[in-house]
Design an enzyme around this catalytic site. Structure first.
Site, PDB file in Angstrom:
ATOM      1  N   TYR A  90      -2.745  -8.105   0.690  1.00 49.42           N
ATOM      2  CA  TYR A  90      -1.705  -8.428   1.673  1.00 49.42           C
ATOM      3  C   TYR A  90      -0.483  -7.535   1.537  1.00 49.42           C
ATOM      4  O   TYR A  90       0.524  -7.783   2.204  1.00 49.42           O
ATOM      5  CB  TYR A  90      -1.174  -9.856   1.460  1.00 49.42           C
ATOM      6  CG  TYR A  90      -2.141 -10.986   1.408  1.00 49.42           C
ATOM      7  CD1 TYR A  90      -2.867 -11.361   2.547  1.00 49.42           C
ATOM      8  CD2 TYR A  90      -2.299 -11.740   0.249  1.00 49.42           C
ATOM      9  CE1 TYR A  90      -3.724 -12.463   2.504  1.00 49.42           C
ATOM     10  CE2 TYR A  90      -3.155 -12.834   0.207  1.00 49.42           C
ATOM     11  CZ  TYR A  90      -3.862 -13.186   1.335  1.00 49.42           C
ATOM     12  OH  TYR A  90      -4.699 -14.262   1.303  1.00 49.42           O
ATOM     13  N   CYS A  98     -11.681   1.394  -9.952  1.00 53.86           N
ATOM     14  CA  CYS A  98     -11.873   2.655  -9.241  1.00 53.86           C
ATOM     15  C   CYS A  98     -11.635   2.486  -7.748  1.00 53.86           C
ATOM     16  O   CYS A  98     -12.556   2.613  -6.935  1.00 53.86           O
ATOM     17  CB  CYS A  98     -13.272   3.181  -9.518  1.00 53.86           C
ATOM     18  SG  CYS A  98     -13.539   3.364 -11.280  1.00 53.86           S
TER      19      CYS A  98
END
Ligand code: PLP
Length: 429
Positions: free
Chosen positions: A316, A344
């Site tokens: 968000y 990653c």
């Protein structure tokens, strides 16, 4: 108000330093405060004193059994959105008679589980769901207690991902559709109309949208009464925001007072479904600094917590305060850095362009306001065992959830059988 305060410069959870907790339980570590959870629940409960109400804690914000059982002991009800959450509430000793079951996609088995368990009400969110609830109830020979979740079409002015009360959202039914469905339900012997519900979104920092929603729902309830459909309760949902940075949400007292005023003359019960406001600031995430990495003009503070532990910043763009757990060093310079995890993905960060006293490898950082939608949204992405959770009470710490092990990561999985093994993979047909 929360019980994560500094004593002689060192951040504590109630009476235990976060350094001691990290030493004993490892990192990344979620730490919750019993006193804060208790206080938040009681403040909200008292803010509605004088009206017949049930505080139904929204389990999805933090569904740890220790947290649920703490609220159950205070007399809380629960707002659930899945069969799994009902299972958790029952395991924690919650009273099914104070459970409301929300959600747009209830399966038959979840509806049956709720009816068997004797939940207070199913908040129905569509015409086809109403039909399914009726079929399942008839099959079981029971009457299903229902409310319709109406979508009052008010803008809660929050992040689009956590706004639910606009016409374009997937949640609830329009007021016009609710009228039609109540009339239908009233003639169905497998359904028992109990009340009406709404929930317009999350992290709402203004009272206006709540009051607008209540006004619209009350107008509908009044209409229905003239048709002989009497509603026993009005569920105002959850969504009250907290301070992550500089938001100024109404205090729960002001929220309660405003709700009471908006419900003047309402003679039924009132349900609330608060999640974030009860648990958000009652939890922190403690993480250890692994490396301080300079890359061009940027500095990355690489820590051992990642987006799999706390996804809100990457999902968000949410802000969480971050501080050093220990007393600041006198010689430390300030630096502007990104606090990132080992995953990653470039979106794996806990904070960006954040000003911090320069940490050193081994230092502990504390991510604030992580009690809601923190652990609950965590995953095993990158095969990372999920963090431990501890619940502090004064000078004691209960391991509310053990840190996962590598063996936990593969539970229920198996490699392919040896070629030519007797147990052949069964052909699909
Ligand atoms: C998520 C949710 C809540 C709780 O929202 P908060 O913003 O955490 O208070 C309440 N009711 C329903 C139906 C929800 O989906």
């Amino acid at each position: 108000m929360n019980h994560f305060q500094r004593k002689k410069g060192v951040l504590h959870a109630e009476r235990i330093s976060l350094e001691a907790l990290a030493e004993a339980h490892g990192t990344p570590l979620y730490v919750y405060s019993t006193a804060t959870l208790t206080r938040h629940w009681k403040v909200l409960h008292r803010s509605l004193a004088g009206i017949d109400h049930v505080v139904c804690y929204a389990v999805k914000a933090n569904s740890n059994l220790a947290v649920l059982s703490l609220f159950a002991r205070l007399g809380s009800g629960f707002d659930i959105v899945s069969g799994g959450e009902l299972y958790r509430v029952l395991k924690a000793g919650g009273d099914p008679g104070k459970v409301v079951f929300s959600g747009v996609g209830k399966r038959d088995d979840e509806i049956a589980f709720a009816l068997e368990s004797g939940v207070r009400v199913l908040n129905v969110e569509s015409a086809p769901e109403l039909a399914r609830v009726s079929i399942v109830a008839r099959r079981m020979g029971v009457r299903a207690p229902i409310a319709l979740r109406v979508n009052p079409d008010v803008d809660p002015k929050t992040h689009p991902y956590i706004s639910t009360g606009l016409r374009e959202n997937k949640f609830g039914v329009s007021i016009a559709e609710a009228r039609r469905l109540y009339a239908l339900a009233a003639t169905d012997p497998a359904l028992e109309i109990r009340g009406i519900a709404c929930h317009i979104g999350s992290q709402i920092t203004d009272l206006r949208p709540f009051l607008d929603a209540i006004a619209r729902v009350r107008a509908l309830a009044k209409d229905l009464a003239t048709q002989g459909i009497r509603l026993g309760h009005l569920d105002v949902g959850g969504g009250l925001g907290i301070t992550y940075r500089d938001e100024e949400p109404p205090h729960p007292d002001a929220y309660g007072a405003a709700i009471k005023k908006a419900l003047t003359g309402w003679d039924g019960e009132v349900f609330l479904e608060p999640g974030r406001v009860l648990v958000g600031n009652a939890g922190v995430l403690v993480t250890r600094v692994l490396y301080v990495k300079k890359s061009g003009r940027k500095t990355f503070v690489v820590v051992d917590a990642a987006m799999n532990d706390l996804v809100r910043p990457s999902y968000y763009g949410a802000y969480h305060g971050i501080e050093l757990a220990g007393a600041p060093r006198k010689d430390a310079r300030e630096l502007v850095c990104d606090v990132v995890g080992p995953i990653c993905e470039s979106s794996d960060f806990l904070a960006q362009k954040r000003r911090l006293p320069e940490p050193r490898p081994g230092d502990l950082l504390v991510v604030r306001s992580a009690g809601a939608y923190g652990f609950a949204m965590s995953s095993n992405y990158n095969a990372r065992p999920r963090a431990a959770e501890v619940l502090v009470d004064g000078d004691r710490a209960l391991v509310a959830r053990k840190r996962e092990t590598y063996a936990d990561l593969v539970r229920g999985e198996q490699p392919l059988p040896e070629p030519g093994a007797v147990h052949r993979v069964r052909r699909m047909s």
